[in-house]
Structure formats: C-alpha cells, structure tokens
Design a protein around this motif. Structure first.
Motif, short mmCIF file in Angstrom:
data_model
loop_
_atom_site.label_atom_id
_atom_site.label_comp_id
_atom_site.label_asym_id
_atom_site.label_seq_id
_atom_site.Cartn_x
_atom_site.Cartn_y
_atom_site.Cartn_z
N ASP A 29 0.77 -1.15 0.07
CA ASP A 29 0.02 0.04 -0.06
C ASP A 29 0.81 1.22 0.01
O ASP A 29 0.56 2.32 -0.89
N ASP A 89 0.22 6.94 4.26
CA ASP A 89 0.04 5.42 5.09
C ASP A 89 0.93 5.49 6.26
O ASP A 89 1.22 4.45 6.61
N HIS A 113 -4.94 5.83 6.62
CA HIS A 113 -6.20 4.93 7.09
C HIS A 113 -6.20 4.33 8.11
O HIS A 113 -6.94 3.56 8.54
N THR A 133 -4.73 3.10 1.89
CA THR A 133 -4.28 4.62 1.42
C THR A 133 -4.20 5.00 0.00
O THR A 133 -4.57 5.89 -0.56
N ASP A 163 -3.24 -4.28 0.83
CA ASP A 163 -3.81 -4.01 1.94
C ASP A 163 -5.26 -4.84 2.24
O ASP A 163 -5.66 -4.81 3.48
MN MN Z 1 -1.86 1.01 4.67
#
Ligand code: MN
Ligand code: 5GP
Ligand code: MN
Length: 332
Positions: A29, A89, A113, A133, A163
């Motif tokens: 991610d 992130d 997130h 993210t 993710d």
């Molecule tokens: Mn992430």
C-alpha cells in the motif's frame, strides 16, 4: 466533501515542489501510494521527489517505477527544497524515519487510513473507512485532474490489492471493489500485481519451514505465534523481506483468533506483526507496545534480546486477549 481532503488538494495545487514520503518497512500500500501520488503529481506538472527511509523489498522491482523512490541519502544529495511534504500511509512521525527533518517550517500533509494516526501534519486527512491509503491517493489524483494510464492504474491498484489481502480481508468492502473496478477500467492489470508475490525464491520456502518449526500455540490454540532470529534468516540465505506473508499463514490456521510473528530483522531489533481473525483488537495491543495499526492487522518494533521480547510480547498478548475476551462476553 471532507474539509481536510479539500485543504490537502488545495495545498498540492498551490505547491511547485513536493516531497512525497512513505513509511519505514514499506508494504504494498505504501509503495503504491507513494508511486501513484508521485507519478500523478508529475503528470500535472509538479516537481516531485519520492522518498522512503528504508530499503525497498526486492520483489517490488517487478515494477520498474519503484526506482523513482529514493533513499534519504539520495534526497539529501539532490539538495531538494520542497514547498510541502506529503506523507502517505504513516500513522506517526517516527514511521517516516529521517524524513521528519523536512517537517520544520513546512506544510505537512498527512493522508492515511490508520485509526492509530497521531494527526502529526498541518493538515490530516485520516479516514479508517478506506481499506488502503492507495484509495485515498486515487481520490486526490482524481480531484487534481490527473489522467490515468495503464501503468499508473496498475500501480494504484497494487495498494488496494495488497492491503486487503487480495480482496479477502474484512476491509474488502464495496468502496474497495468499486475503486478497484475503476482502476481496472482505466487499464489496471491484476495479473501484474499478483506477480509481486507469485515470484518466490526457493530459499523463502526453506525459511517458511524454519518458521513452522518455531511455531507455538497458546490459550488452547486461540493464539499462535512464531519467530525468526537473525541467524534463522542468515542460515536460509534470506532477510526480512522474505518473510512477508508469514503472519498471514499463521492466521490461516483453523481455530486461531490471534497470530503473532516476531522477526529479528537486525540483531537486537525485532518487528512484531499481529493479525486477528474475528474480534481481537490488534491495534490496542500494538499501541500498548509502542506501535500502531488496524484492528485486524497491527505491529510494533522492539529492541532487545529476541527470546526476552518473545516472552514479553506473548505475556502481554495473553493478558490483553483474556481481558478483551471477557469484556466481549460481558457486552454480549
Ligand atoms: Mn495501508
Ligand atoms: P505489519 O505487521 O504488516 O508490519 O503491519 C501491520 C499494520 O500495522 C500496518 O498497517 C502497519 O502500518 C502497522 N504497523 C506495523 N508496525 C508498526 C509500528 O512499528 N508502528 C506503527 N505505528 N504501526 C505499525
Ligand atoms: Mn502500510
């Protein structure tokens, strides 16, 4: 529209030079978000450098764009003086490593997130509603009017896929699928993303077997844990990049609620990964131990002797497991 989102888009629009930064121990991610933001911002004419203060795991070389992500040393050599810093992130300043030095007297934009985010930016768009993210970067790019091509779509898709455990975890919700659909319609290729992990070295299987040998159960098989020492890695001609999916393998065991994997990536430095299946809040345990993360996936980094750390972490995990289980029973 969310005000933090709009502020961040406005700041990015205004800036000429932007430093995009990801977190240490980068995952899919993170690499995806950093590359998608960097390529997107360049497409609209910004001068952008991307940095991660950590070695990028070798398997990301499947995507040649990963070489756009520079080390801290390279960014310093470039004498880059960004107007603003975009952090992706990362839930706390320590997660960006030495790039924290760029925060002084600059606008810092945090997009993340993680529920454990400490809101350390000038503007913080933090929303746990998103499984990755990468989805937040997709929204930023879209708002900025970035035109997607196949490469950008594939890179952006990679973060959503990784993710969510390739669309298998509880965070794989409707927004995840509709964002993935959008990226596929823009040319994103899932088979290219899958190649990241269907590309294993034989040594990784040997390492997996060592991990399985070290595996132990606790609390009648509700907790499983294992570890790899620095020597285990060296003996198998591996490093910590090679144990990427191991904690997921542990969680896949029938009847397990909590899986813990401890990785001595440097002598005396141990990264701990927590994964839960249905109800255990891993992020509470990780925060207690100085880390962070999500309810079903969290982690922390501890210094000291591996055996001592294993013992301490398992003791705390058992305590918190029992107390979370009791409060759950009370609520029911
Ligand atoms: Mn992430
Ligand atoms: P992993 O176990 O894959 O390293 O991480 C799982 C989740 O926990 C990820 O969302 C990651 O960002 C977060 N995480 C892992 N280690 C740390 C840490 O040392 N500190 C913080 N704040 N978060 C972590
Ligand atoms: Mn991450």
């Amino acid at each position: 529209m969310n005000r933090d989102f709009l502020n961040i888009v406005a700041e990015l629009n205004k800036a000429k030079k932007i430093l995009v930064v990801g977190h240490i121990m980068p995952d899919g991610d993170d690499v995806s978000s950093v590359l998608s933001a960097t390529l997107g911002l360049r497409k609209i004419g910004k001068e952008v450098l991307a940095g991660i203060d950590w070695r990028i795991p070798w398997y990301f070389q499947e995507f040649e764009e990963v070489n756009e992500i520079l080390s801290y040393e390279k960014i310093m050599e470039a004498n880059f003086n960004p107007d603003i810093v975009l952090i992706l992130d990362a839930s706390s300043p320590d997660r960006v490593g030495r790039f924290q030095e760029f925060f002084d007297n600059r606008t810092v934009l945090v997009v993340d997130h993680h529920g454990t985010n400490t809101l350390f930016g000038t503007y913080n768009w933090v929303d746990t509603k998103y499984g990755s993210t990468a989805q937040m970067v997709l929204r930023i790019n879209t708002e900025l009017g970035v035109e997607y091509d196949e490469r950008l779509a594939t890179l952006n898709l990679m973060g959503i896929a990784t993710d969510t455990g390739f669309f298998r975890y509880s965070n794989a919700d409707e927004i995840v699928f509709s964002d993935a659909t959008k990226l596929v319609s823009l040319g994103g290729k899932m088979y290219l993303v899958s190649r990241l992990f269907e590309n294993k070295r034989v040594e990784q299987f040997k390492l997996l077997s060592t991990m399985i040998e070290n595996m132990k159960m606790e609390l009648d098989g509700q907790i499983v844990y294992s570890y790899l020492s620095k020597e285990d890695y060296e003996r198998n001609n591996c490093n910590e990049d090679d144990s990427g999916g191991f904690v997921g393998e542990l969680r896949s065991i029938r009847g397990i609620e909590l899986a813990i994997f401890l990785s001595e990536y440097e002598k005396g430095e141990v990264h701990v990964s927590f994964r839960s299946r249905d109800w255990f809040d891993c992020s509470r345990l990780a925060v207690f131990l100085g880390g962070g993360g999500h309810p079903r996936a969290a982690g922390c980094t501890l210094k000291g002797n591996l055996n001592v750390i294993v013992e301490e972490v398992i003791r705390e995990a058992k305590n918190m497991f029992v107390s979370q289980r009791e409060s759950r029973l009370l609520i029911k």
